[in-house]
Write a protein that holds these residues in place. Structure first.
Motif, PDB file in Angstrom:
ATOM      1  N   GLY A  32       3.441  -4.790  -1.395  1.00 10.87           N
ATOM      2  CA  GLY A  32       3.441  -5.293  -2.759  1.00 10.87           C
ATOM      3  C   GLY A  32       2.663  -6.574  -2.963  1.00 10.87           C
ATOM      4  N   ILE A  33       2.209  -7.185  -1.860  1.00 11.63           N
ATOM      5  CA  ILE A  33       1.462  -8.432  -1.973  1.00 11.63           C
ATOM      6  C   ILE A  33       0.146  -8.183  -2.722  1.00 11.63           C
ATOM      7  CG2 ILE A  33       0.192 -10.191  -0.686  1.00 11.63           C
ATOM      8  CD1 ILE A  33       2.319 -10.018   1.467  1.00 11.63           C
ATOM      9  N   GLY A  34      -0.088  -8.991  -3.721  1.00 10.38           N
ATOM     10  CA  GLY A  34      -1.318  -8.867  -4.496  1.00 10.38           C
ATOM     11  C   GLY A  34      -1.215  -7.961  -5.705  1.00 10.38           C
ATOM     12  N   LEU A  35      -0.131  -7.168  -5.768  1.00  6.83           N
ATOM     13  CA  LEU A  35       0.044  -6.307  -6.933  1.00  6.83           C
ATOM     14  C   LEU A  35       0.653  -7.115  -8.081  1.00  6.83           C
ATOM     15  CD1 LEU A  35       1.466  -3.038  -5.320  1.00  6.83           C
ATOM     16  CD2 LEU A  35      -0.901  -3.516  -6.012  1.00  6.83           C
ATOM     17  N   PRO A  36       0.152  -6.954  -9.289  1.00  8.61           N
ATOM     18  CA  PRO A  36       0.690  -7.723 -10.416  1.00  8.61           C
ATOM     19  C   PRO A  36       2.032  -7.176 -10.881  1.00  8.61           C
ATOM     20  CG  PRO A  36      -1.011  -6.233 -11.183  1.00  8.61           C
ATOM     21  CD  PRO A  36      -1.001  -6.112  -9.686  1.00  8.61           C
ATOM     22  N   ASP A 359       3.993   2.487  -7.689  1.00  3.85           N
ATOM     23  CA  ASP A 359       4.058   3.264  -8.931  1.00  3.85           C
ATOM     24  C   ASP A 359       4.960   2.643  -9.996  1.00  3.85           C
ATOM     25  OD1 ASP A 359       2.466   5.010  -7.575  1.00  3.85           O
ATOM     26  OD2 ASP A 359       4.030   6.491  -7.172  1.00  3.85           O
ATOM     27  N   ALA A 360       6.031   1.950  -9.558  1.00  9.89           N
ATOM     28  CA  ALA A 360       6.992   1.406 -10.522  1.00  9.89           C
ATOM     29  C   ALA A 360       7.004  -0.113 -10.550  1.00  9.89           C
ATOM     30  CB  ALA A 360       8.396   1.932 -10.205  1.00  9.89           C
TER      31      ALA A 360
END
Length: 403
Positions: A32-36, A359-360
């Motif tokens: 999840g690192i870097g995902l907004p 995805d969520a």
């Protein structure tokens, strides 16, 4: 051409370390690192910062030049404060049985180093935080797991099969690892079970290593009383083979401070001091001053935190169980719901949590991070605002609708 060249030995960790399981919680978090816009509920961490008066104590200590080594066991005022705190919750504990550590994780490692030899047989009640499962393996011990049972009828809770545990605690067992309140299930051991386990361990000379980090996070009790989970420190004598690890992280909202403590039999303390010296030498002095402030002025913080977490637990419990195919037991302590989604494929919990992140934009911890017994379950840390929890459930519901 070089003659008699020395053979090339590829670099690599020792085989025991290579065989350790990497943290699957971290694996999901790394995805999840870097995902907004990811809502992170994967770590056991509150969404609140440490209270100001605790931070101010550390700042004042730094301004006063508290940047030097301290005693291996910690500064005397903090050891005395911890001894008084533990004595008020449990049986009296002398200060010479208390040592300060650089985090609760360090406390668990130090105590394991103190009592475990290579080849020893260790029993652990699972599912269990992966760090605690892997620590004895680092020391070359064999870990035998006794799983909690999920009781689906009635209250939907996790329960210990006491006889199964006693059967596993054979005379050749060195130690039993017990974490109550439990991470990840929220299970809380019953006092009468502790009595039986202590008597059995006394009879066979088995050590009890109690991870008491979540002892103040218990729910559904009398709000007028000082909440605390049942503890072996309530019933054990100073001579018993009992060691207890604790931390400032959960009770006082101090996860990033890396400050903990141990309670051990007094004859063990000299050897424990050697291990502290050879691991970390000492905890930082200014951090210890923050610990003193937390104990002396933080009881209201604990009461408010417990009330807040109980509301969050009840909210998340109701919302998750309202989702089709979701089964969520009600935890009695700690800060997690360990729930199941029906209809999943076997062995896909890690992959499912990675999909949830991408995805969520929902960050949860896979159940198989806590041992094979956790496969099929997902851990959700509810130490958060109701608004964030509500949004998280909304995202989970939308994800399940599209499966």
């Amino acid at each position: 051409m070089l003659l008699n060249a020395a053979p090339v030995h590829a670099p690599g960790a020792r085989s025991t370390v290579q065989s350790l399981g990497a943290s699957r919680i971290r694996e999901v978090a790394n995805a999840g690192i870097g995902l907004p816009d990811v809502l992170p509920f994967w770590f056991g961490e509150p969404d609140e910062t440490t209270p100001v008066f605790i931070r101010d104590a550390a700042k004042e200590a730094l301004d006063a030049g508290d940047t030097f080594y301290t005693h291996n066991f910690g500064v005397p005022p903090l050891r005395e404060a911890i001894a008084a705190y533990v004595s008020a919750l449990h049986r009296p504990v002398d200060v010479d049985r208390v040592a300060v550590t650089s985090s609760g994780v360090s406390a668990l490692m130090l105590l394991s180093q103190l009592i475990i030899n290579p080849g020893d047989r260790v029993v652990a009640v699972t599912p269990l935080w992966p760090n605690l499962l892997e620590i004895p393996k680092i020391l070359g011990a064999q870990v035998v797991k006794v799983p909690l049972r999920f009781e689906q009828h009635g209250s939907r809770t996790w329960e210990l099969d006491l006889q199964q545990l006693l059967d596993a605690l054979t005379p050749d067992t060195t130690a039993v690892y017990l974490n109550s309140p439990n991470n990840p299930t929220g299970w809380v051991i019953a006092p009468e079970q502790q009595e039986v386990i202590l008597a059995h361990c006394r009879r066979h000379g088995i050590w009890i290593l109690a991870d008491d980090v979540y002892e103040r996070l218990v729910y559904d009790g009398d709000p007028s009383r000082r909440a605390c989970a049942p503890s072996f420190l309530d019933i054990a004598s100073p001579e018993d083979r009992l060691v207890s690890a604790n931390s400032f992280s959960k009770s006082w909202l101090m996860t990033g401070w890396r400050l903990g403590w141990v309670v051990a039999p007094q004859p063990m303390m000299a050897d424990l001091g050697k291990l502290i010296e050879y691991n970390t030498s000492c905890a930082p002095g200014f951090v210890q001053r923050a610990g003193i402030a937390a104990i002396e002025g933080g009881e209201d913080i604990i009461h408010r935190t417990v009330a807040r977490y109980q509301s969050a637990r009840d909210f998340l419990y109701e919302r998750l169980n309202a989702l089709p195919g979701v089964t969520a037991p009600r935890p009695k302590g700690a800060m997690y719901l360990f729930f199941r989604i029906d209809g999943r494929r076997e062995g896909d919990t890690l992959a499912l949590c990675k999909r949830l992140v991408v995805d969520a934009r929902l960050g949860l911890a896979p159940g198989n991070a806590f041992g094979d017994e956790g496969e099929g379950y997902i851990r959700w840390c509810f130490a958060s605002s109701l608004e964030r929890l509500d949004e998280g459930v909304r995202r989970l519901a939308a994800f399940l609708e599209t499966r």
